[in-house]
Design a protein around this motif. Structure first.
Motif, PDB file in Angstrom:
ATOM      1  N   THR A  60      36.404 -45.549  82.552  1.00 25.03           N
ATOM      2  CA  THR A  60      35.462 -44.741  82.510  1.00 25.03           C
ATOM      3  C   THR A  60      34.083 -45.264  83.312  1.00 25.03           C
ATOM      4  OG1 THR A  60      36.054 -43.932  80.557  1.00 25.03           O
ATOM      5  CG2 THR A  60      33.990 -43.085  81.101  1.00 25.03           C
ATOM      6  N   PHE A  61      33.719 -44.530  84.279  1.00 23.30           N
ATOM      7  CA  PHE A  61      32.689 -44.983  85.247  1.00 23.30           C
ATOM      8  C   PHE A  61      31.345 -45.078  84.532  1.00 23.30           C
ATOM      9  CE2 PHE A  61      30.218 -45.766  88.994  1.00 23.30           C
ATOM     10  CZ  PHE A  61      29.425 -44.802  89.043  1.00 23.30           C
ATOM     11  N   ARG A  62      31.310 -43.859  83.586  1.00 26.97           N
ATOM     12  CA  ARG A  62      29.947 -43.860  82.895  1.00 26.97           C
ATOM     13  C   ARG A  62      29.395 -45.015  82.049  1.00 26.97           C
ATOM     14  NH1 ARG A  62      29.457 -38.473  80.659  1.00 26.97           N
ATOM     15  NH2 ARG A  62      31.073 -37.771  82.496  1.00 26.97           N
ATOM     16  N   ASN A  63      30.508 -45.858  81.494  1.00 27.12           N
ATOM     17  CA  ASN A  63      30.208 -46.862  80.411  1.00 27.12           C
ATOM     18  C   ASN A  63      29.634 -48.096  81.344  1.00 27.12           C
ATOM     19  OD1 ASN A  63      30.811 -45.129  78.470  1.00 27.12           O
ATOM     20  ND2 ASN A  63      32.951 -45.808  78.497  1.00 27.12           N
ATOM     21  N   ASN A  64      29.684 -48.322  82.688  1.00 25.30           N
ATOM     22  CA  ASN A  64      29.358 -49.249  83.506  1.00 25.30           C
ATOM     23  C   ASN A  64      28.042 -49.274  84.230  1.00 25.30           C
ATOM     24  OD1 ASN A  64      32.697 -48.954  84.136  1.00 25.30           O
ATOM     25  ND2 ASN A  64      32.070 -50.984  83.550  1.00 25.30           N
ATOM     26  N   ALA A  65      27.161 -50.509  84.233  1.00 24.12           N
ATOM     27  CA  ALA A  65      26.170 -50.414  84.743  1.00 24.12           C
ATOM     28  C   ALA A  65      26.808 -50.830  86.195  1.00 24.12           C
ATOM     29  CB  ALA A  65      25.334 -51.376  84.428  1.00 24.12           C
ATOM     30  N   MET A  66      25.729 -50.620  87.426  1.00 26.19           N
ATOM     31  CA  MET A  66      26.448 -50.714  88.726  1.00 26.19           C
ATOM     32  C   MET A  66      25.275 -51.531  89.526  1.00 26.19           C
ATOM     33  SD  MET A  66      29.441 -49.302  88.527  1.00 26.19           S
ATOM     34  CE  MET A  66      29.786 -49.270  90.284  1.00 26.19           C
ATOM     35  N   GLY A  67      25.892 -51.972  90.731  1.00 25.96           N
ATOM     36  CA  GLY A  67      24.942 -52.639  91.618  1.00 25.96           C
ATOM     37  C   GLY A  67      25.490 -52.732  93.018  1.00 25.96           C
ATOM     38  N   TRP A  68      24.507 -53.208  93.638  1.00 27.53           N
ATOM     39  CA  TRP A  68      24.728 -53.248  95.072  1.00 27.53           C
ATOM     40  C   TRP A  68      24.432 -54.689  95.529  1.00 27.53           C
ATOM     41  CZ3 TRP A  68      27.533 -50.140  98.179  1.00 27.53           C
ATOM     42  CH2 TRP A  68      27.699 -48.903  97.996  1.00 27.53           C
ATOM     43  N   PHE A  69      25.088 -55.430  96.323  1.00 27.28           N
ATOM     44  CA  PHE A  69      24.875 -56.703  96.611  1.00 27.28           C
ATOM     45  C   PHE A  69      25.352 -56.455  98.246  1.00 27.28           C
ATOM     46  CE2 PHE A  69      24.117 -59.262  92.975  1.00 27.28           C
ATOM     47  CZ  PHE A  69      24.646 -58.457  92.021  1.00 27.28           C
ATOM     48  N   ARG A  70      24.749 -57.663  99.082  1.00 24.98           N
ATOM     49  CA  ARG A  70      24.965 -57.768 100.505  1.00 24.98           C
ATOM     50  C   ARG A  70      25.124 -59.361 100.687  1.00 24.98           C
ATOM     51  NH1 ARG A  70      19.245 -55.909 102.969  1.00 24.98           N
ATOM     52  NH2 ARG A  70      17.917 -57.833 102.261  1.00 24.98           N
ATOM     53  N   GLN A  71      25.951 -59.532 101.739  1.00 28.07           N
ATOM     54  CA  GLN A  71      26.014 -60.965 102.230  1.00 28.07           C
ATOM     55  C   GLN A  71      26.219 -60.955 103.743  1.00 28.07           C
ATOM     56  OE1 GLN A  71      29.571 -62.809 100.597  1.00 28.07           O
ATOM     57  NE2 GLN A  71      28.741 -64.780 100.798  1.00 28.07           N
ATOM     58  N   ALA A  72      25.088 -61.636 104.429  1.00 30.57           N
ATOM     59  CA  ALA A  72      25.100 -61.850 105.792  1.00 30.57           C
ATOM     60  C   ALA A  72      25.914 -63.173 106.151  1.00 30.57           C
ATOM     61  CB  ALA A  72      23.567 -61.862 106.238  1.00 30.57           C
ATOM     62  N   PRO A  73      26.497 -63.152 107.336  1.00 30.91           N
ATOM     63  CA  PRO A  73      27.222 -64.523 107.910  1.00 30.91           C
ATOM     64  C   PRO A  73      26.311 -65.633 107.368  1.00 30.91           C
ATOM     65  CG  PRO A  73      27.344 -62.771 109.411  1.00 30.91           C
ATOM     66  CD  PRO A  73      26.276 -62.257 108.569  1.00 30.91           C
ATOM     67  N   PRO A  95      16.492 -55.198 111.088  1.00 28.26           N
ATOM     68  CA  PRO A  95      17.586 -55.943 111.462  1.00 28.26           C
ATOM     69  C   PRO A  95      18.077 -57.064 110.597  1.00 28.26           C
ATOM     70  CG  PRO A  95      16.213 -55.681 113.151  1.00 28.26           C
ATOM     71  CD  PRO A  95      15.577 -55.061 111.974  1.00 28.26           C
ATOM     72  N   GLU A  96      17.094 -57.780 109.545  1.00 33.65           N
ATOM     73  CA  GLU A  96      17.512 -58.544 108.641  1.00 33.65           C
ATOM     74  C   GLU A  96      18.394 -57.700 107.517  1.00 33.65           C
ATOM     75  OE1 GLU A  96      14.379 -57.779 109.913  1.00 33.65           O
ATOM     76  OE2 GLU A  96      12.721 -58.113 108.246  1.00 33.65           O
ATOM     77  N   ASP A  97      18.269 -56.422 107.519  1.00 36.14           N
ATOM     78  CA  ASP A  97      19.461 -55.876 106.441  1.00 36.14           C
ATOM     79  C   ASP A  97      20.597 -55.749 106.791  1.00 36.14           C
ATOM     80  OD1 ASP A  97      16.625 -53.207 106.153  1.00 36.14           O
ATOM     81  OD2 ASP A  97      17.126 -54.775 104.697  1.00 36.14           O
ATOM     82  N   THR A  98      21.273 -56.410 107.922  1.00 38.80           N
ATOM     83  CA  THR A  98      22.357 -56.453 108.421  1.00 38.80           C
ATOM     84  C   THR A  98      23.127 -57.270 107.657  1.00 38.80           C
ATOM     85  OG1 THR A  98      21.800 -56.097 110.824  1.00 38.80           O
ATOM     86  CG2 THR A  98      23.965 -57.228 110.431  1.00 38.80           C
ATOM     87  N   ALA A  99      24.362 -56.892 107.186  1.00 38.98           N
ATOM     88  CA  ALA A  99      25.122 -57.554 106.224  1.00 38.98           C
ATOM     89  C   ALA A  99      26.482 -56.534 105.823  1.00 38.98           C
ATOM     90  CB  ALA A  99      24.304 -57.969 104.996  1.00 38.98           C
ATOM     91  N   VAL A 100      27.268 -57.501 104.978  1.00 41.30           N
ATOM     92  CA  VAL A 100      28.389 -56.405 104.285  1.00 41.30           C
ATOM     93  C   VAL A 100      27.938 -56.137 102.965  1.00 41.30           C
ATOM     94  CG1 VAL A 100      30.707 -56.654 103.350  1.00 41.30           C
ATOM     95  CG2 VAL A 100      30.148 -57.918 105.582  1.00 41.30           C
ATOM     96  N   TYR A 101      27.980 -55.144 102.656  1.00 42.23           N
ATOM     97  CA  TYR A 101      27.259 -54.555 101.562  1.00 42.23           C
ATOM     98  C   TYR A 101      28.471 -54.230 100.300  1.00 42.23           C
ATOM     99  CZ  TYR A 101      22.564 -54.207 103.204  1.00 42.23           C
ATOM    100  OH  TYR A 101      21.416 -54.227 103.629  1.00 42.23           O
ATOM    101  N   TYR A 102      28.205 -54.732  99.322  1.00 44.61           N
ATOM    102  CA  TYR A 102      29.395 -54.722  98.206  1.00 44.61           C
ATOM    103  C   TYR A 102      28.748 -54.059  97.092  1.00 44.61           C
ATOM    104  CZ  TYR A 102      31.650 -58.599 100.494  1.00 44.61           C
ATOM    105  OH  TYR A 102      32.138 -59.487 101.679  1.00 44.61           O
ATOM    106  N   CYS A 103      29.798 -52.956  96.643  1.00 37.69           N
ATOM    107  CA  CYS A 103      29.466 -52.178  95.315  1.00 37.69           C
ATOM    108  C   CYS A 103      30.098 -53.088  94.322  1.00 37.69           C
ATOM    109  CB  CYS A 103      30.225 -50.900  95.335  1.00 37.69           C
ATOM    110  SG  CYS A 103      30.289 -50.198  93.613  1.00 37.69           S
ATOM    111  N   ALA A 104      29.356 -53.261  92.994  1.00 42.77           N
ATOM    112  CA  ALA A 104      29.888 -54.016  91.812  1.00 42.77           C
ATOM    113  C   ALA A 104      29.672 -53.159  90.358  1.00 42.77           C
ATOM    114  CB  ALA A 104      29.336 -55.254  91.942  1.00 42.77           C
TER     115      ALA A 104
END
Length: 124
Positions: A28-41, A88-97
């Motif tokens: 159940t999605f609603r029971n989870n806190a969620m976040g976004w992370f990012r990783q640049a090379p 430009p410094e926002d360039t990265a792979v963005y991950y959902c968690a």
């Protein structure tokens, strides 16, 4: 288990906007806190934004405050990240968690499930 699939990434010019999506399935999605992370090379994965299970609490990295907005639609099992005034410094792979807890966290170790990531590239 929670399965997460990100979409919405792409190439955008500096000053532009993108909206990222994270579709969740499984537990159940609603029971989870969620976040976004990012990783640049060559850099470590870093916190971007987080939201509690009902959306009442949010937190942002200082670098994105005032430009990015995290939100969720529990009826659609979807997490969003609206990104405005991109740099430009926002360039990265963005991950959902997803976190096996209703309260937010701001470090990668606080999250239990991860998507595969979506590339965001901001050109100058």
């Amino acid at each position: 288990q929670v399965q997460l699939v990100e979409s919405g990434g792409g190439l955008v010019q500096a000053g532009g906007s993108l909206r990222l999506f994270c579709a969740a399935s499984g537990r159940t999605f609603r029971n989870n806190a969620m976040g976004w992370f990012r990783q640049a090379p060559g850099k470590e994965r870093e916190f971007v934004a987080a939201i509690s299970w009902l959306g009442g609490t949010t937190d942002y990295a200082d670098s994105v405050k005032g430009r990015f907005t995290i939100s969720r639609d529990n009826a659609k099992n979807t997490l969003y990240l609206q990104m405005n005034s991109l740099k430009p410094e926002d360039t990265a792979v963005y991950y959902c968690a997803a976190r096996a807890d209703k309260r937010i966290a701001v470090v990668p170790a606080g999250f239990d499930y991860w998507g595969q990531g979506t590339q965001v590239t901001v050109s100058s």
